[in-house]
Each structure stands twice: as structure tokens, then as C-alpha cells.
Motif scaffolding. Structure first.
Motif, PDB file in Angstrom:
ATOM      1  N   ALA A 176       0.853  -1.186   0.000  1.00 22.61           N
ATOM      2  CA  ALA A 176       0.000   0.000   0.000  1.00 22.61           C
ATOM      3  C   ALA A 176       0.886   1.232   0.000  1.00 22.61           C
ATOM      4  O   ALA A 176       1.611   1.482   0.954  1.00 22.61           O
ATOM      5  N   GLY A 177       0.893   1.984  -1.084  1.00 28.36           N
ATOM      6  CA  GLY A 177       1.728   3.171  -1.175  1.00 28.36           C
ATOM      7  C   GLY A 177       1.003   4.403  -0.683  1.00 28.36           C
ATOM      8  O   GLY A 177      -0.196   4.561  -0.870  1.00 28.36           O
ATOM      9  N   ILE A 178       1.743   5.291   0.004  1.00 28.31           N
ATOM     10  CA  ILE A 178       1.187   6.571   0.438  1.00 28.31           C
ATOM     11  C   ILE A 178       1.689   7.638  -0.516  1.00 28.31           C
ATOM     12  O   ILE A 178       2.902   7.853  -0.645  1.00 28.31           O
ATOM     13  N   VAL A 179       0.791   8.300  -1.177  1.00 25.31           N
ATOM     14  CA  VAL A 179       1.145   9.294  -2.184  1.00 25.31           C
ATOM     15  C   VAL A 179       1.542  10.592  -1.499  1.00 25.31           C
ATOM     16  O   VAL A 179       0.840  11.098  -0.618  1.00 25.31           O
ATOM     17  N   GLY A 180       2.712  11.136  -1.860  1.00 28.24           N
ATOM     18  CA  GLY A 180       3.163  12.404  -1.298  1.00 28.24           C
ATOM     19  C   GLY A 180       2.546  13.580  -2.019  1.00 28.24           C
ATOM     20  O   GLY A 180       1.679  13.433  -2.884  1.00 28.24           O
ATOM     21  N   THR A 181       3.015  14.779  -1.677  1.00 20.25           N
ATOM     22  CA  THR A 181       2.506  15.973  -2.331  1.00 20.25           C
ATOM     23  C   THR A 181       2.895  15.984  -3.805  1.00 20.25           C
ATOM     24  O   THR A 181       3.931  15.427  -4.196  1.00 20.25           O
ATOM     25  N   THR A 182       2.071  16.573  -4.623  1.00 17.43           N
ATOM     26  CA  THR A 182       2.349  16.629  -6.063  1.00 17.43           C
ATOM     27  C   THR A 182       2.649  18.048  -6.522  1.00 17.43           C
ATOM     28  O   THR A 182       2.601  18.342  -7.717  1.00 17.43           O
ATOM     29  N   THR A 183       2.984  18.945  -5.572  1.00 21.30           N
ATOM     30  CA  THR A 183       3.361  20.303  -5.933  1.00 21.30           C
ATOM     31  C   THR A 183       4.405  20.801  -4.941  1.00 21.30           C
ATOM     32  O   THR A 183       4.799  20.074  -4.013  1.00 21.30           O
ATOM     33  N   ASN A 184       4.878  22.051  -5.107  1.00 21.86           N
ATOM     34  CA  ASN A 184       5.971  22.572  -4.282  1.00 21.86           C
ATOM     35  C   ASN A 184       5.439  23.275  -3.026  1.00 21.86           C
ATOM     36  O   ASN A 184       5.729  24.437  -2.764  1.00 21.86           O
ATOM     37  N   ASN A 185       4.682  22.529  -2.222  1.00 25.29           N
ATOM     38  CA  ASN A 185       4.169  23.100  -0.983  1.00 25.29           C
ATOM     39  C   ASN A 185       4.892  22.496   0.212  1.00 25.29           C
ATOM     40  O   ASN A 185       5.786  21.672   0.054  1.00 25.29           O
ATOM     41  N   SER A 186       4.513  22.919   1.415  1.00 23.18           N
ATOM     42  CA  SER A 186       5.144  22.432   2.640  1.00 23.18           C
ATOM     43  C   SER A 186       4.131  21.680   3.488  1.00 23.18           C
ATOM     44  O   SER A 186       2.937  22.010   3.480  1.00 23.18           O
ATOM     45  N   ALA A 187       4.617  20.686   4.211  1.00 28.05           N
ATOM     46  CA  ALA A 187       3.737  19.942   5.112  1.00 28.05           C
ATOM     47  C   ALA A 187       3.291  20.834   6.256  1.00 28.05           C
ATOM     48  O   ALA A 187       4.015  21.739   6.690  1.00 28.05           O
ATOM     49  N   ASN A 188       2.077  20.592   6.753  1.00 25.67           N
ATOM     50  CA  ASN A 188       1.568  21.359   7.885  1.00 25.67           C
ATOM     51  C   ASN A 188       2.384  21.074   9.135  1.00 25.67           C
ATOM     52  O   ASN A 188       2.971  20.003   9.288  1.00 25.67           O
ATOM     53  N   ALA A 189       2.410  22.044  10.033  1.00 21.83           N
ATOM     54  CA  ALA A 189       3.087  21.846  11.316  1.00 21.83           C
ATOM     55  C   ALA A 189       2.482  20.642  12.020  1.00 21.83           C
ATOM     56  O   ALA A 189       1.268  20.507  12.106  1.00 21.83           O
ATOM     57  N   GLY A 190       3.344  19.749  12.508  1.00 25.90           N
ATOM     58  CA  GLY A 190       2.879  18.541  13.171  1.00 25.90           C
ATOM     59  C   GLY A 190       2.680  17.365  12.241  1.00 25.90           C
ATOM     60  O   GLY A 190       2.498  16.236  12.698  1.00 25.90           O
ATOM     61  N   SER A 191       2.696  17.595  10.925  1.00 26.06           N
ATOM     62  CA  SER A 191       2.500  16.517   9.961  1.00 26.06           C
ATOM     63  C   SER A 191       3.839  15.877   9.595  1.00 26.06           C
ATOM     64  O   SER A 191       4.897  16.515   9.659  1.00 26.06           O
ATOM     65  N   VAL A 192       3.776  14.602   9.209  1.00 27.46           N
ATOM     66  CA  VAL A 192       4.967  13.935   8.701  1.00 27.46           C
ATOM     67  C   VAL A 192       5.476  14.705   7.487  1.00 27.46           C
ATOM     68  O   VAL A 192       4.706  15.086   6.608  1.00 27.46           O
ATOM     69  N   GLY A 193       6.783  14.956   7.447  1.00 29.98           N
ATOM     70  CA  GLY A 193       7.360  15.737   6.355  1.00 29.98           C
ATOM     71  C   GLY A 193       7.552  17.197   6.694  1.00 29.98           C
ATOM     72  O   GLY A 193       8.124  17.958   5.893  1.00 29.98           O
ATOM     73  N   GLU A 194       7.119  17.640   7.880  1.00 27.02           N
ATOM     74  CA  GLU A 194       7.322  19.039   8.285  1.00 27.02           C
ATOM     75  C   GLU A 194       8.812  19.373   8.226  1.00 27.02           C
ATOM     76  O   GLU A 194       9.661  18.598   8.662  1.00 27.02           O
ATOM     77  N   TYR A 195       9.139  20.556   7.682  1.00 26.30           N
ATOM     78  CA  TYR A 195      10.542  20.947   7.457  1.00 26.30           C
ATOM     79  C   TYR A 195      10.837  22.251   8.178  1.00 26.30           C
ATOM     80  O   TYR A 195      10.066  23.219   8.093  1.00 26.30           O
ATOM     81  N   ILE A 196      11.971  22.289   8.912  1.00 25.95           N
ATOM     82  CA  ILE A 196      12.400  23.492   9.626  1.00 25.95           C
ATOM     83  C   ILE A 196      13.890  23.676   9.375  1.00 25.95           C
ATOM     84  O   ILE A 196      14.664  22.706   9.418  1.00 25.95           O
ATOM     85  N   SER A 197      14.308  24.924   9.131  1.00 27.45           N
ATOM     86  CA  SER A 197      15.726  25.183   8.897  1.00 27.45           C
ATOM     87  C   SER A 197      16.092  26.578   9.393  1.00 27.45           C
ATOM     88  O   SER A 197      15.218  27.418   9.643  1.00 27.45           O
ATOM     89  N   SER A 198      17.402  26.798   9.532  1.00 23.45           N
ATOM     90  CA  SER A 198      17.909  28.117   9.915  1.00 23.45           C
ATOM     91  C   SER A 198      19.288  28.294   9.313  1.00 23.45           C
ATOM     92  O   SER A 198      20.144  27.390   9.396  1.00 23.45           O
ATOM     93  N   SER A 199      19.549  29.476   8.694  1.00 20.91           N
ATOM     94  CA  SER A 199      20.843  29.762   8.066  1.00 20.91           C
ATOM     95  C   SER A 199      21.137  31.256   8.203  1.00 20.91           C
ATOM     96  O   SER A 199      20.933  32.030   7.267  1.00 20.91           O
ATOM     97  N   PRO A 200      21.641  31.692   9.369  1.00 22.24           N
ATOM     98  CA  PRO A 200      21.914  33.115   9.587  1.00 22.24           C
ATOM     99  C   PRO A 200      23.259  33.522   8.991  1.00 22.24           C
ATOM    100  O   PRO A 200      23.988  32.699   8.409  1.00 22.24           O
ATOM    101  N   ALA A 201      23.604  34.790   9.170  1.00 24.47           N
ATOM    102  CA  ALA A 201      24.901  35.299   8.715  1.00 24.47           C
ATOM    103  C   ALA A 201      26.019  34.696   9.566  1.00 24.47           C
ATOM    104  O   ALA A 201      25.783  34.184  10.670  1.00 24.47           O
ATOM    105  N   GLY A 202      27.249  34.743   9.052  1.00 27.47           N
ATOM    106  CA  GLY A 202      28.377  34.163   9.754  1.00 27.47           C
ATOM    107  C   GLY A 202      28.719  34.902  11.036  1.00 27.47           C
ATOM    108  O   GLY A 202      28.420  36.099  11.205  1.00 27.47           O
TER     109      GLY A 202
END
Length: 315
Positions: A176-202
Motif C-alpha cells: 500500500a503506497g502513500i502518495v506524497g505531495t504533487t506540488t511545491n508546498n510544505s507539510a503542515n506543522a505537526g505533519s509527517v514531512g514538516e521541514y524546519i531550517s535556519s541559516s543566519p549570517a556568519g
């Protein structure tokens, strides 16, 4: 004289015959009658006769009444008042030995389930005939599903508008396959696939001192976290070694082997080098800050560290 005697005798016999028909009930002649009949007047010009007594012969009663015996014992029927039951969800109700009343809490076949008292999942299950599984009913917003089993392949493309929490492992009996997103959106907070990042100045790094390059805040859940740091020597600076890692303790390198080590080497002024911090599984029961930490061994000038930390919720 003889004629006079005959006439008197005839009159006497006639009177006796008439007297026999007006004698007490026990002496009435039942000839020509059937059970349940009574002597009924047929009008002023004809003799009474046996006949049936119909309901039309009863006296009038008040409106909205019924002829009944509503007592708790044998009694003659009487007019019993009937209450008004003309509103929706009402019906005439009879209570033995008391009489009639109006019930107002009856469900209609045209109504919905809101007519009834609060119903539990177990009670609802008791009236279903084609259910599967057990336990509480599940609705679409943030459900928690215990011990789910997929019995076949997933048909079509399922859409999830929020987080789905499974309290145990899904065990599919077929692929049984679970189909992922088919566009360039982001997963909701708390959902599998949620993405968080940080890249400040040096920032400038002090020799042999663990320093936070950046950090992110992760909510409770299971995360994969990875980072990258870029070192750049300034005028007159020489870098000999370095360490980078991901830690839940501020300005502290994780234990070996959870940090990357650079060196021993000699990198002169105006040069650069980068390294990747080992990916870590960060499993959290509460919101926690996660740091990207750098330690540089250098001398003679200024050393700058710049990096990025990235986290992806895996469940």
C-alpha cells in the motif's frame, strides 16, 4: 244475550294478551329475537319490536372525548377526555388505569439523529450491521487510530488536510503506497514531512571554544536533523582543526562519534573549508531547541563560521 257474552269474552282475552306483552322481562316472549337485541320503539303508529341498539342511539358527548373505561377495575364506560396532540413529535398515549395523555418525546422517521439522546460509539456500533474494526468512531480532524491494518492497496490519491496520529504501527497485508505531495508546498506543522531550517549570517569564532552557529526549535516528535558549517579565515589567520556537530545542549559538542572532526592541517589566511555534521535522530517529548555547534582551532586573526541546520519530521 249470547252475543253479549261472546263479546265480553273476546275483550277479556284481548286484554289478557296485551297484559302478557307488558309483563316483567322474564315473561317476555323471545320469539323472533337474536342475542344482544332489545325491544326498540318503531314509532307512535306501530308496535315495538326486537332490534339492535346502535352507537347512534347513545347520547351526545363533549368534543375530543372517547367512550371508554379508563379505571383500574371493571366499570361502565364513560366519556374520557382526549388531550390535544397536534404538535410535531407528539402522540396520544394511554396509561393503564389512569387515562389518556399527550406524549411529546417521540422520534419521527423524517427526523435525524439529533432527536435522540447522546449516543456513544459503542451504542452506535450496536445498531450497525456492516461495520469493521472496533473502538471509538473516528472523524477527520487530528484522529488517533489504534492498531490500524491496511487490508489492500490504496485506491486513488488520498488527501490529508492535517496531522494523522497512529498510536501503533500500520501493518499492511498487501503493498500500500502513500502518495506524497504533487506540488511545491510544505507539510503542515505537526505533519509527517514538516521541514524546519535556519541559516543566519556568519559569526566570529573564538579559538578552541564551542560556539552556536544557529539553532531551531522543534516540537515533540521524531526528527532527522543535519547541518553544514563553512569556515572562512581572515587576514593573518591560520586554522589548524575544527569540529562540528548537532546538540540539544547550547555551545556543547555532542559525544563521539556524533560530531565531525577536521584536521590536523594548516589553512592560511583568506581560505575556506566546510564540513557536514553527522545526521542525528532527535526524538522529543516536548518542544526543544536544537543547536548547530562549531569548534575551531585557529590563531593569528579572525575566523568566521557560517552554516545551516535542517530538520525533517519523520513521524
Amino acid at each position: 244475550m249470547r252475543k253479549i257474552l261472546i263479546g265480553l269474552l273476546a275483550a277479556t282475552l284481548s286484554a289478557l294478551a296485551i297484559g302478557a306483552t307488558t309483563a316483567p322481562v322474564t315473561l317476555l316472549n323471545p320469539s323472533g329475537s337474536t342475542a344482544g337485541q332489545a325491544i326498540v320503539s318503531t314509532g307512535p303508529s306501530t308496535a315495538p319490536a326486537w332490534g339492535n341498539v346502535t352507537a347512534t342511539a347513545l347520547g351526545p358527548v363533549a368534543a375530543n372525548t372517547a367512550i371508554a373505561n379508563v379505571t383500574g377495575s371493571s366499570a361502565a364506560p364513560a366519556a374520557a377526555a382526549l388531550p390535544s396532540c397536534s404538535t410535531g413529535n407528539s402522540a396520544l398515549k394511554y396509561i393503564s388505569g389512569t387515562g389518556f395523555s399527550c406524549g411529546t418525546a417521540f422520534a419521527l422517521t423524517s427526523g435525524n439523529l439529533s432527536q435522540f439522546a447522546s449516543t456513544t460509539s459503542a451504542q452506535l456500533l450496536g445498531v450497525l450491521s456492516d461495520e469493521t474494526g472496533s473502538g471509538a468512531a473516528v472523524f477527520g480532524t487530528s484522529p488517533t487510530i489504534a492498531s490500524p491494518t491496511l487490508s489492500g492497496t490504496v485506491a486513488g490519491t488520498p488527501t490529508f488536510s492535517g496531522a494523522i496520529t497512529f498510536s501503533s504501527t500500520i501493518t499492511p497485508s498487501q503493498t500500500a503506497g502513500i502518495v506524497g505531495t504533487t506540488t511545491n508546498n510544505s507539510a503542515n506543522a505537526g505533519s509527517v514531512g514538516e521541514y524546519i531550517s535556519s541559516s543566519p549570517a556568519g559569526i566570529s569564532l573564538t579559538n578552541a571554544t564551542a560556539t552556536n552557529i544557529t539553532s531551531i526549535s522543534l516540537t515533540a516528535g521524531d526528527w532527522d536533523v543535519v547541518g553544514n558549517i563553512y569556515f572562512s579565515t581572515g587576514a593573518g589567520d591560520t586554522m589548524a582543526a575544527g569540529r562540528i556537530g548537532i546538540s540539544t545542549t547550547s555551545a556543547t559538542q555532542p559525544a563521539i562519534p556524533l560530531y565531525s572532526a577536521l584536521g590536523l592541517f594548516s589553512m592560511g589566511p583568506s581560505n575556506e573549508i566546510s564540513a557536514i555534521a553527522p545526521a542525528q535522530r532527535i526524538s522529543l517529548s516536548a518542544t526543544t531547541t536544537v543547536y548547530l555547534v562549531a569548534t575551531a582551532f585557529h590563531s593569528g586573526g579572525t575566523l568566521t563560521g557560517q552554516g545551516i541546520i535542517r530538520a525533517r519530521r519523520v513521524r
